[in-house]
Design an enzyme around this catalytic site. Structure first.
Site, PDB file in Angstrom:
ATOM      1  N   TYR A 146      16.023   6.103 -24.351  1.00  0.00           N
ATOM      2  CA  TYR A 146      15.686   5.801 -22.952  1.00  0.00           C
ATOM      3  C   TYR A 146      15.738   7.073 -22.113  1.00  0.00           C
ATOM      4  O   TYR A 146      16.662   7.868 -22.263  1.00  0.00           O
ATOM      5  CB  TYR A 146      16.672   4.783 -22.366  1.00  0.00           C
ATOM      6  CG  TYR A 146      16.047   3.427 -22.178  1.00  0.00           C
ATOM      7  CD1 TYR A 146      14.949   3.276 -21.346  1.00  0.00           C
ATOM      8  CD2 TYR A 146      16.548   2.310 -22.832  1.00  0.00           C
ATOM      9  CE1 TYR A 146      14.362   2.034 -21.178  1.00  0.00           C
ATOM     10  CE2 TYR A 146      15.961   1.071 -22.662  1.00  0.00           C
ATOM     11  CZ  TYR A 146      14.868   0.934 -21.835  1.00  0.00           C
ATOM     12  OH  TYR A 146      14.285  -0.290 -21.668  1.00  0.00           O
TER      13      TYR A 146
ATOM     14  N   GLU B 152      14.670   7.282 -18.378  1.00  0.00           N
ATOM     15  CA  GLU B 152      14.158   7.028 -17.024  1.00  0.00           C
ATOM     16  C   GLU B 152      14.326   8.260 -16.132  1.00  0.00           C
ATOM     17  O   GLU B 152      15.387   8.882 -16.119  1.00  0.00           O
ATOM     18  CB  GLU B 152      14.862   5.812 -16.417  1.00  0.00           C
ATOM     19  CG  GLU B 152      14.308   4.536 -17.007  1.00  0.00           C
ATOM     20  CD  GLU B 152      15.121   3.306 -16.686  1.00  0.00           C
ATOM     21  OE1 GLU B 152      16.205   3.446 -16.138  1.00  0.00           O
ATOM     22  OE2 GLU B 152      14.657   2.209 -17.015  1.00  0.00           O
TER      23      GLU B 152
ATOM     24  N   ASP C 167     -11.359   7.660 -12.790  1.00  0.00           N
ATOM     25  CA  ASP C 167     -10.808   7.080 -14.013  1.00  0.00           C
ATOM     26  C   ASP C 167     -11.712   7.549 -15.153  1.00  0.00           C
ATOM     27  O   ASP C 167     -12.806   7.017 -15.356  1.00  0.00           O
ATOM     28  CB  ASP C 167     -10.823   5.553 -13.874  1.00  0.00           C
ATOM     29  CG  ASP C 167     -10.364   4.846 -15.139  1.00  0.00           C
ATOM     30  OD1 ASP C 167     -10.251   5.499 -16.190  1.00  0.00           O
ATOM     31  OD2 ASP C 167     -10.129   3.626 -15.069  1.00  0.00           O
TER      32      ASP C 167
ATOM     33  N   THR D 269      -6.738   6.946 -20.119  1.00  0.00           N
ATOM     34  CA  THR D 269      -5.987   6.549 -21.303  1.00  0.00           C
ATOM     35  C   THR D 269      -5.998   7.758 -22.228  1.00  0.00           C
ATOM     36  O   THR D 269      -6.714   8.733 -21.996  1.00  0.00           O
ATOM     37  CB  THR D 269      -6.642   5.356 -22.022  1.00  0.00           C
ATOM     38  OG1 THR D 269      -8.039   5.650 -22.183  1.00  0.00           O
ATOM     39  CG2 THR D 269      -6.494   4.069 -21.244  1.00  0.00           C
TER      40      THR D 269
ATOM     41  N   LYS E  23      -8.826   6.823 -26.361  1.00  0.00           N
ATOM     42  CA  LYS E  23     -10.256   6.544 -26.567  1.00  0.00           C
ATOM     43  C   LYS E  23     -10.911   7.789 -27.172  1.00  0.00           C
ATOM     44  O   LYS E  23     -10.512   8.205 -28.252  1.00  0.00           O
ATOM     45  CB  LYS E  23     -10.890   6.115 -25.244  1.00  0.00           C
ATOM     46  CG  LYS E  23     -10.303   4.793 -24.710  1.00  0.00           C
ATOM     47  CD  LYS E  23     -11.051   4.286 -23.506  1.00  0.00           C
ATOM     48  CE  LYS E  23     -10.578   2.908 -23.075  1.00  0.00           C
ATOM     49  NZ  LYS E  23      -9.484   2.911 -22.092  1.00  0.00           N
TER      50      LYS E  23
ATOM     51  N   ARG F 278      -1.947   5.076 -28.085  1.00  0.00           N
ATOM     52  CA  ARG F 278      -2.144   4.188 -26.930  1.00  0.00           C
ATOM     53  C   ARG F 278      -1.253   4.667 -25.807  1.00  0.00           C
ATOM     54  O   ARG F 278      -0.029   4.612 -25.928  1.00  0.00           O
ATOM     55  CB  ARG F 278      -1.743   2.743 -27.283  1.00  0.00           C
ATOM     56  CG  ARG F 278      -2.555   2.102 -28.382  1.00  0.00           C
ATOM     57  CD  ARG F 278      -4.006   2.030 -28.013  1.00  0.00           C
ATOM     58  NE  ARG F 278      -4.292   0.984 -27.086  1.00  0.00           N
ATOM     59  CZ  ARG F 278      -5.042  -0.070 -27.368  1.00  0.00           C
ATOM     60  NH1 ARG F 278      -5.583  -0.215 -28.540  1.00  0.00           N
ATOM     61  NH2 ARG F 278      -5.274  -0.982 -26.440  1.00  0.00           N
TER      62      ARG F 278
END
Ligand code: DSN
Length: 414
Positions: free
Chosen positions: A51, A53, A197, A223, A226, A232
């Site tokens: 983790y 954060e 985008d 993203t 692609k 991902r």
């Protein structure tokens, strides 16, 4: 996968089945690709256990000696590859990246403006069923009904009339080059923030096969899986003056801990995308798409805008007496995987539209080239002519498999 085989043979078998599917079929969904083995290794690593954060040197958990380095490397590589002033690599994917932009720069009820979904935009560009269409007031520009190119006059007129807080450019089903300079002029004229985008084309931009929006846009979202061929994930590139607002919107605004395994895999993909080999790849994606478009038209298919400038082709199947959904399903039976899609001004509904959407990033990742595009156009024509002939479709699937086996795919065991 010896551990998975032992602990969970059911899931292990399904992963093997999917591996075979990805190996033996021609994958034409333009938003999909084959991540390299190096990307897959980083993505499947023990970094998933941590983790983190916050941001490097400002985390809410201890033990970040390694993670801080990984995230900083990913940020630096993103900045360098795209010539961006600042980058955030924590968004879980493209939709959260876009949401972060809205959260940072608009309030509920504000006007936002984007390309209509049924003209090639994205859900998060203000479509009704998306949170972006219900929390904000969406203004939608469209394509020119004759040319099927973005109607830049409409963009300017609507922007002047509605003065959106955010002007969104970018698409998921648009086969032509987008003129980011016009969007930048319009945004300046109405004092809007320009967000591009570039999820679909980020690999092309990285490889110099599509003009980059980075110099002219305030913010660029993408993203990473692609045409960029990473894991991902998502990222946001921006002018330095927007870094604070975007970082705050991503965390703690929208997300908790970043997915560190993904961050590492993004770093690897960005390193791969900075190579000369990737530049060649990006240009070949476009060369293949143009060649495929030409041969599809020779086979009697009607393409939206009569061709392509990028990785993507939209076919209006209705001129062949069929519609998108049954055509996509017949293609799948024949080992050719695409998605059904609306075409501009489609009289049919999105779940049963007139067209299909295809693209060349995955085939190009396998090293397929011009002869394979010609063969593909012939197969697609045969499928269109034999849409209910299961024997013929399965015969084509066998031929497709034979071709695929000559072109090993990155990350897929032979
Ligand atoms: N789902 C993606 C696509 O297929 O284009 C867009 O996010």
């Amino acid at each position: 996968m010896k551990n998975l085989d032992q602990i969970d043979p059911e899931i292990a078998q399904l992963i093997k089945d999917e591996t075979v599917r990805q190996r033996d079929k021609i994958r034409l969904i333009p938003s999909e690709n084959y991540a390299s083995s190096a990307v897959l290794e980083a993505s499947g690593s023990i970094l998933t256990n941590k983790y983190s954060e916050g941001y490097a040197k400002k985390r809410y958990y201890e033990g970040q000696q390694v993670i801080d380095q990984i995230e900083s490397i990913a940020i630096n590589r993103a900045k360098e590859l795209f010539g961006a002033e600042a980058a955030n690599v924590q968004p879980y994917s493209g939709s959260p990246a876009n949401l972060a932009v809205y959260f940072a720069f608009a309030k509920p009820g504000d006007n936002i403006m984007g390309l209509a979904l049924d003209h090639g935009g994205h859900l998060t560009h203000g479509w009704d069923v998306s949170i972006t269409g219900s929390f904000f007031n969406p203004i939608r520009y469209e394509l020119n009904p004759q040319t099927h190119l973005i109607d830049y006059d409409m963009v300017r007129d609507l922007a002047k009339k509605h003065r959106p807080k955010i002007l969104m450019a970018g698409a998921t089903a648009y086969p032509r080059i987008i003129d980011f300079n016009i969007f930048s002029e319009v945004a300046k004229e109405v004092d809007a923030l320009l967000c591009v985008d570039m999820a679909h084309i980020s690999g092309l931009v990285a490889g110099g096969a599509h003009p980059s929006p980075v110099p002219v846009a305030d913010i660029v979202t993408s993203t990473t899986h692609k045409s960029l061929r990473g894991p991902r994930g998502g990222m946001i590139l921006m002018k330095k003056k927007h870094r604070k607002a975007i970082n705050k919107a991503v965390f703690p605004g929208l997300q908790g801990g970043p997915h560190n395994h993904t961050t590492a895999a993004i770093a690897v993909a960005l390193k791969e995308a900075a190579t000369d080999e990737f530049k060649v790849y990006a240009h070949k994606i476009v060369e293949n798409a143009k060649h495929l478009a030409k041969h599809l038209m020779e086979q009697g298919f009607k393409l939206v805008s009569d061709g392509t400038d990028n990785h993507l082709i939209l076919i209006d199947a209705t001129t062949r007496g069929i519609t998108g959904k049954p055509f996509a399903k017949a293609l799948d039976t024949a080992g050719i995987v695409c998605n059904y899609n609306t075409v501009p001004f489609d009289p049919r509904p999105p779940f049963d539209p007139s067209g299909i959407r295809i693209g060349t990033p995955s085939m190009t990742s396998r090293g397929m080239g011009l002869p394979e595009m010609e063969q593909l156009a012939i197969w697609m024509n045969r499928v269109a002519e034999n849409i209910e002939n299961k024997t013929e479709l399965e015969k084509i699937a066998g031929e497709v498999k034979e071709l695929c086996n000559k072109f090993p795919a990155p990350g897929i065991p032979e």
